[in-house]
Scaffold this motif. Structure first.
Motif, PDB file in Angstrom:
ATOM      1  N   ALA A   1       0.823  -1.211   0.000  1.00  0.00           N
ATOM      2  CA  ALA A   1       0.000   0.000   0.000  1.00  0.00           C
ATOM      3  C   ALA A   1       0.861   1.267   0.000  1.00  0.00           C
ATOM      4  N   LYS A   2       1.895   1.290   0.854  1.00  0.00           N
ATOM      5  CA  LYS A   2       2.659   2.537   0.991  1.00  0.00           C
ATOM      6  C   LYS A   2       4.154   2.265   1.175  1.00  0.00           C
ATOM      7  N   LEU A   3       4.955   3.030   0.459  1.00  0.00           N
ATOM      8  CA  LEU A   3       6.404   2.913   0.572  1.00  0.00           C
ATOM      9  C   LEU A   3       6.979   4.301   0.864  1.00  0.00           C
ATOM     10  N   HIS A   4       7.734   4.401   1.965  1.00  0.00           N
ATOM     11  CA  HIS A   4       8.363   5.671   2.335  1.00  0.00           C
ATOM     12  C   HIS A   4       9.815   5.649   1.863  1.00  0.00           C
ATOM     13  N   LEU A   5      10.213   6.628   1.073  1.00  0.00           N
ATOM     14  CA  LEU A   5      11.614   6.721   0.650  1.00  0.00           C
ATOM     15  C   LEU A   5      12.261   7.832   1.470  1.00  0.00           C
ATOM     16  N   ILE A   6      13.211   7.445   2.320  1.00  0.00           N
ATOM     17  CA  ILE A   6      13.856   8.415   3.220  1.00  0.00           C
ATOM     18  C   ILE A   6      15.341   8.437   2.853  1.00  0.00           C
ATOM     19  N   TYR A   7      15.837   9.578   2.409  1.00  0.00           N
ATOM     20  CA  TYR A   7      17.224   9.583   1.941  1.00  0.00           C
ATOM     21  C   TYR A   7      17.855  10.959   2.074  1.00  0.00           C
ATOM     22  N   PHE A   8      19.196  10.908   2.107  1.00  0.00           N
ATOM     23  CA  PHE A   8      20.035  12.111   2.098  1.00  0.00           C
ATOM     24  C   PHE A   8      20.973  11.910   0.924  1.00  0.00           C
ATOM     25  N   SER A   9      21.017  12.831  -0.021  1.00  0.00           N
ATOM     26  CA  SER A   9      21.758  12.539  -1.248  1.00  0.00           C
ATOM     27  C   SER A   9      22.237  13.810  -1.957  1.00  0.00           C
ATOM     28  N   PRO A  10      23.333  14.414  -1.464  1.00  0.00           N
ATOM     29  CA  PRO A  10      23.778  15.693  -2.047  1.00  0.00           C
ATOM     30  C   PRO A  10      24.112  15.627  -3.536  1.00  0.00           C
ATOM     31  N   THR A  11      24.699  14.519  -4.009  1.00  0.00           N
ATOM     32  CA  THR A  11      25.026  14.465  -5.439  1.00  0.00           C
ATOM     33  C   THR A  11      24.123  13.487  -6.199  1.00  0.00           C
TER      34      THR A  11
ATOM     35  N   VAL B   1      14.083  -1.350   4.366  1.00  0.00           N
ATOM     36  CA  VAL B   1      15.208  -1.757   3.525  1.00  0.00           C
ATOM     37  C   VAL B   1      16.256  -0.677   3.733  1.00  0.00           C
ATOM     38  N   ILE B   2      17.458  -1.052   4.157  1.00  0.00           N
ATOM     39  CA  ILE B   2      18.463  -0.019   4.408  1.00  0.00           C
ATOM     40  C   ILE B   2      19.542  -0.090   3.324  1.00  0.00           C
ATOM     41  N   VAL B   3      19.981   1.088   2.900  1.00  0.00           N
ATOM     42  CA  VAL B   3      20.884   1.173   1.753  1.00  0.00           C
ATOM     43  C   VAL B   3      21.983   2.183   2.021  1.00  0.00           C
ATOM     44  N   VAL B   4      23.225   1.784   1.768  1.00  0.00           N
ATOM     45  CA  VAL B   4      24.304   2.769   1.769  1.00  0.00           C
ATOM     46  C   VAL B   4      24.911   2.835   0.375  1.00  0.00           C
ATOM     47  N   LEU B   5      25.377   4.005   0.038  1.00  0.00           N
ATOM     48  CA  LEU B   5      25.931   4.281  -1.281  1.00  0.00           C
ATOM     49  C   LEU B   5      27.376   4.695  -1.110  1.00  0.00           C
ATOM     50  N   TYR B   6      28.320   3.991  -1.728  1.00  0.00           N
ATOM     51  CA  TYR B   6      29.723   4.357  -1.534  1.00  0.00           C
ATOM     52  C   TYR B   6      30.441   4.516  -2.867  1.00  0.00           C
ATOM     53  N   GLY B   7      31.596   5.185  -2.807  1.00  0.00           N
ATOM     54  CA  GLY B   7      32.285   5.582  -4.026  1.00  0.00           C
ATOM     55  C   GLY B   7      33.349   4.610  -4.500  1.00  0.00           C
ATOM     56  N   ASN B   8      33.066   3.317  -4.420  1.00  0.00           N
ATOM     57  CA  ASN B   8      33.940   2.241  -4.938  1.00  0.00           C
ATOM     58  C   ASN B   8      35.212   2.010  -4.117  1.00  0.00           C
TER      59      ASN B   8
ATOM     60  N   MET C   1       6.078   0.357   4.303  1.00  0.00           N
ATOM     61  CA  MET C   1       7.475  -0.079   4.387  1.00  0.00           C
ATOM     62  C   MET C   1       8.342   1.133   4.091  1.00  0.00           C
ATOM     63  N   ALA C   2       9.596   1.116   4.553  1.00  0.00           N
ATOM     64  CA  ALA C   2      10.488   2.250   4.273  1.00  0.00           C
ATOM     65  C   ALA C   2      11.758   1.773   3.583  1.00  0.00           C
ATOM     66  N   ILE C   3      12.269   2.602   2.696  1.00  0.00           N
ATOM     67  CA  ILE C   3      13.633   2.410   2.196  1.00  0.00           C
ATOM     68  C   ILE C   3      14.422   3.598   2.737  1.00  0.00           C
ATOM     69  N   ILE C   4      15.501   3.318   3.446  1.00  0.00           N
ATOM     70  CA  ILE C   4      16.281   4.387   4.066  1.00  0.00           C
ATOM     71  C   ILE C   4      17.684   4.356   3.450  1.00  0.00           C
ATOM     72  N   GLY C   5      18.065   5.438   2.772  1.00  0.00           N
ATOM     73  CA  GLY C   5      19.339   5.449   2.049  1.00  0.00           C
ATOM     74  C   GLY C   5      20.224   6.617   2.438  1.00  0.00           C
ATOM     75  N   VAL C   6      21.502   6.311   2.656  1.00  0.00           N
ATOM     76  CA  VAL C   6      22.480   7.358   3.002  1.00  0.00           C
ATOM     77  C   VAL C   6      23.801   7.091   2.262  1.00  0.00           C
ATOM     78  N   PRO C   7      24.578   8.126   2.005  1.00  0.00           N
ATOM     79  CA  PRO C   7      25.915   7.891   1.435  1.00  0.00           C
ATOM     80  C   PRO C   7      26.893   7.453   2.530  1.00  0.00           C
ATOM     81  N   VAL C   8      28.010   6.887   2.117  1.00  0.00           N
ATOM     82  CA  VAL C   8      29.072   6.512   3.072  1.00  0.00           C
ATOM     83  C   VAL C   8      30.105   7.626   3.100  1.00  0.00           C
ATOM     84  N   TYR C   9      30.380   8.150   4.272  1.00  0.00           N
ATOM     85  CA  TYR C   9      31.455   9.129   4.442  1.00  0.00           C
ATOM     86  C   TYR C   9      32.466   8.525   5.409  1.00  0.00           C
TER      87      TYR C   9
END
Ligand SMILES: Cc1cc2nc3c(=O)[nH]c(=O)nc-3n(C[C@H](O)[C@H](O)[C@H](O)COP(=O)(O)O)c2cc1C
Length: 268
Positions: free
Chosen positions: A3-13, A83-90, A52-60
């Motif tokens: 029914a509902k999906l919350h997208l919660i994220y911080f994403s400067p680039t 669902v938790i997600v991190v995004l990193y620069g390889n 449900m939520a998807i929570i995404g942040v970059p890796v610093y």
């Protein structure tokens, strides 16, 4: 369909946001609600009771950026799946995903699916590319497939064993920020204000000229990547050395890492 999906994220680039949206595409939901924390100085102040939520942040520096934890401080949930997600620069995501898991657990989420995806490094330039143009087609496909797999496991969410996620406790020490910010190449600047609007920490001001409050800059590079005149550059000896090191030693392509609870694994 969910029914509902919350997208919660911080994403400067923008790379974290793209992956979160792509996972959402795979999950499919009747209502998708965005909570973009990038420019939200006061952060999210909500209790989520359904969906449900998807929570995404970059890796610093191998961690969840402190600014993300601050902006989610007043977020809570009534035991809803996340669902938790991190995004990193390889380079590496190190302890960021376990840190995000531990954080969302304290907020009342049940994070039975987790992933680390790769995006263009904030410090990447044309001369020193680091994961340039990622997430690419393959990454986006994998994110969508990850979402599809999650959909099949949603019914078992409350019965499954949580996944074992790569990373260590105690988390690695934070690398202190502050004192460095991108430079302005005055001759190129047209005072259009794009950098002011893009900055997640409000440290850039415009009044006849552009000034940056170096102390509170988090080096996210939103101003660098967003400037239409290439007038903002991250050109500091310490960061040039870091960029050189990353471009030299982290060229080998890394692939997304996915961690899912036992009952979901069974449907793959
Ligand atoms: C201050 C800072 C520290 C970073 N540390 C790491 C790191 O430890 N490992 C890594 O692989 N990438 C690192 N990166 C790269 C980001 O994780 C990557 O660029 C990410 O895609 C940015 O997300 P965004 O596009 O949503 O802003 C760092 C970037 C910044 C600005």
């Amino acid at each position: 369909m969910l029914a509902k999906l919350h997208l919660i994220y911080f994403s400067p680039t923008g790379t974290t946001r793209r992956i979160v949206e792509q996972i959402a595409l795979g999950i499919k939901a009747r209502i998708i609600e965005h909570h973009d924390l990038t420019l939200d100085l006061s952060g999210i102040d909500t209790k989520l009771n359904d969906g449900m939520a998807i929570i995404g942040v970059p890796v610093y520096a191998g961690r969840v950026p402190e600014i993300c934890l601050q902006r989610m401080q007043n977020l809570s949930a009534n035991q809803i799946p996340a669902v938790i997600v991190v995004l990193y620069g390889n380079r590496e995501f190190e302890d960021a995903l376990v840190e995000l898991r531990d954080f969302v657990l304290t907020k009342g989420f049940i994070p039975n699916a987790a992933a680390a995806f790769i995006g263009e490094h904030s410090y990447s330039t044309a001369t020193h590319p680091i994961a340039a143009n990622r997430p690419d087609h393959d990454d986006l496909n994998k994110a969508c497939q990850f979402g599809e797999v999650i959909t099949q496991g949603i019914k078992d969410w409350y019965q499954m064993n949580p996944p074992v996620i790569a990373g260590s406790i105690p988390y690695r020490e934070r690398t202190p920020l502050g004192g460095i910010s991108p430079n302005l190449i005055q001759e190129r600047c047209t005072l259009c204000g794009t950098c002011v609007k893009a900055c997640p920490t409000n440290v850039i001001t415009i009044s006849g000229c552009i000034t940056t409050n170096v102390k509170d800059c988090i080096l996210c590079c939103a101003c660098v990547k967003g400037c239409p005149e290439q007038a903002r550059v991250l050109d500091h000896p310490a960061l040039n050395a870091r960029r050189e090191m990353l471009a030299t030693h982290y060229q080998t392509r890394k692939e997304p890492s996915i961690f899912i609870g036992a009952a979901v694994e069974n449907v793959i």
